[in-house]
Write an enzyme that holds these catalytic residues in place. Structure first.
Site, short mmCIF file in Angstrom:
data_model
loop_
_atom_site.label_atom_id
_atom_site.label_comp_id
_atom_site.label_asym_id
_atom_site.label_seq_id
_atom_site.Cartn_x
_atom_site.Cartn_y
_atom_site.Cartn_z
N PRO A 18 0.83 -1.21 0.00
CA PRO A 18 0.00 0.00 0.00
C PRO A 18 0.87 1.26 0.00
O PRO A 18 1.86 1.35 0.71
CB PRO A 18 -0.80 -0.13 1.30
CG PRO A 18 -0.87 -1.60 1.55
CD PRO A 18 0.44 -2.14 1.07
N GLU A 19 0.49 2.21 -0.83
CA GLU A 19 1.26 3.43 -0.97
C GLU A 19 0.51 4.59 -0.34
O GLU A 19 -0.50 4.38 0.36
CB GLU A 19 1.58 3.65 -2.45
CG GLU A 19 2.37 2.46 -3.01
CD GLU A 19 2.68 2.54 -4.49
OE1 GLU A 19 2.64 3.65 -5.08
OE2 GLU A 19 3.00 1.48 -5.08
N LYS A 67 3.61 6.48 4.33
CA LYS A 67 2.88 5.21 4.38
C LYS A 67 2.62 4.78 5.82
O LYS A 67 2.30 3.61 6.07
CB LYS A 67 3.67 4.14 3.63
CG LYS A 67 3.94 4.50 2.18
CD LYS A 67 4.81 3.47 1.50
CE LYS A 67 5.26 3.94 0.12
NZ LYS A 67 6.13 2.95 -0.56
N GLN A 84 3.45 -2.16 6.10
CA GLN A 84 4.27 -2.94 5.17
C GLN A 84 3.35 -3.78 4.28
O GLN A 84 2.27 -3.35 3.91
CB GLN A 84 5.30 -3.74 5.95
CG GLN A 84 6.22 -2.83 6.78
CD GLN A 84 7.13 -3.58 7.71
OE1 GLN A 84 6.68 -4.39 8.52
NE2 GLN A 84 8.42 -3.30 7.63
N ARG A 275 12.83 -3.63 -7.80
CA ARG A 275 11.37 -3.72 -7.90
C ARG A 275 10.97 -3.82 -9.37
O ARG A 275 11.63 -3.27 -10.25
CB ARG A 275 10.70 -2.47 -7.28
CG ARG A 275 11.13 -2.16 -5.85
CD ARG A 275 10.54 -3.13 -4.85
NE ARG A 275 9.10 -3.06 -4.80
CZ ARG A 275 8.42 -2.15 -4.11
NH1 ARG A 275 9.06 -1.18 -3.45
NH2 ARG A 275 7.10 -2.18 -4.08
#
Length: 286
Positions: A18-19, A67, A84, A275
């Site tokens: 999740p951002e 976040k 996280q 990533r």
């Protein structure tokens, strides 16, 4: 973004951590259900929470910082959580049956709702006045969704000596640069800005850097307003989109092998800064 349904699950992103937009929407729900509501019971199942009283607590404010979720209590302490990949906040009616085996960390019950944190391990308690000493928060750059984080501010940081020679692949994940950005936003922002992930601000002209700064802000706001969906639905896009396409949340992210909505070239996937990243070789070519 697909939502996994156990009770009422908040923003369980199947594609990535999740951002900022997901965290902000999570905070909106927690705030709606807890702030100025009478708390009839609490449960704390994490070692960092043992000093908190079990009764007499009220939630004064809930905010997001990058976040992280910050819950400010009436005893001048704040609970700070970073979910996280695996932590989840949920909000459900008291009678809702739990149909999963996640570990409960925090529970606030009001007369109507149970607001719970599951599975998270990064949980801290700080005096509210000392929030900015939290190891994660103290290193954050401006929050991308904050009203004070303008495209002009982002532009000034992009061209600064500190950041101008860093490749976008790493810069757009660096929370010291602009907090709240993450992996899917990185791919989408670069697509809208016609930039590649190995570009740097020092290699772009002023107009290109201003476009990138604007998109860092606008794409993030759009993702917040559209629940993780970054597509800009103007008349042109509505004509281009095939309603039978299942994944219509992103322009490029998680669309490897599919045609670009703008030029019909095939979307490619690569690895950058450890990533996965997605891009259109035509729309984003140097």
């Amino acid at each position: 973004m697909k939502v996994l349904k156990f009770t009422i699950t908040l923003y369980s992103e199947i594609y990535t951590m999740p951002e900022g937009p997901e965290t902000k929407r999570m905070v909106d729900t927690i705030s709606r259900d807890l702030v100025n509501k009478k708390i009839i019971s609490t449960k704390f199942y994490h070692k960092s929470l043992v000093s908190l009283p079990k009764t007499g607590l009220a939630v004064k404010e809930v905010v997001s910082k990058g976040k992280a979720v910050v819950i400010r209590l009436n005893n001048n302490y704040s609970i700070i959580t970073h979910n996280q990949l695996y932590g989840r906040w949920t909000s459900s009616r008291l009678a809702t049956k739990i149909r999963h085996n996640r570990s409960l960390r925090i529970e606030f019950c009001t007369e109507k709702k149970a607001i719970r944190l599951w599975s998270a391990t990064d949980i801290s308690v700080f005096k509210t006045i000392d929030e900015n000493h939290h190891p994660y928060i103290k290193n954050l750059g401006p929050d991308v969704l904050d009203i004070t984080t303008t495209p002009e501010l982002i532009f000034s940081r992009l061209i600064s000596d500190k950041f101008k020679n860093r490749q976008f692949s790493g810069l757009l994940l660096n929370q010291r640069f602009i907090s709240g950005l993450g992996n899917y936003l990185r791919s989408e922002i670069l697509f809208y800005s016609n930039c590649m992930y190995d570009d740097k601000s020092s290699k772009l002209n002023t107009s290109q850097n201003k476009l990138l700064a604007t998109n860092i802000k606008d794409v993030s706001i759009r993702a917040y307003n559209q629940k993780g969906n970054t597509i800009f639905y103007d008349d042109l896009m509505l004509k281009k989109l095939d309603k039978t396409i299942k994944n219509r949340r992103f322009m490029v992210f998680a669309r490897k092998g599919h045609p670009c909505y703008m030029c019909e070239n095939i979307i490619l996937k690569d690895q950058a800064s450890s990533r996965r990243i997605y891009y259109c070789p035509q729309c984003q070519k140097a």
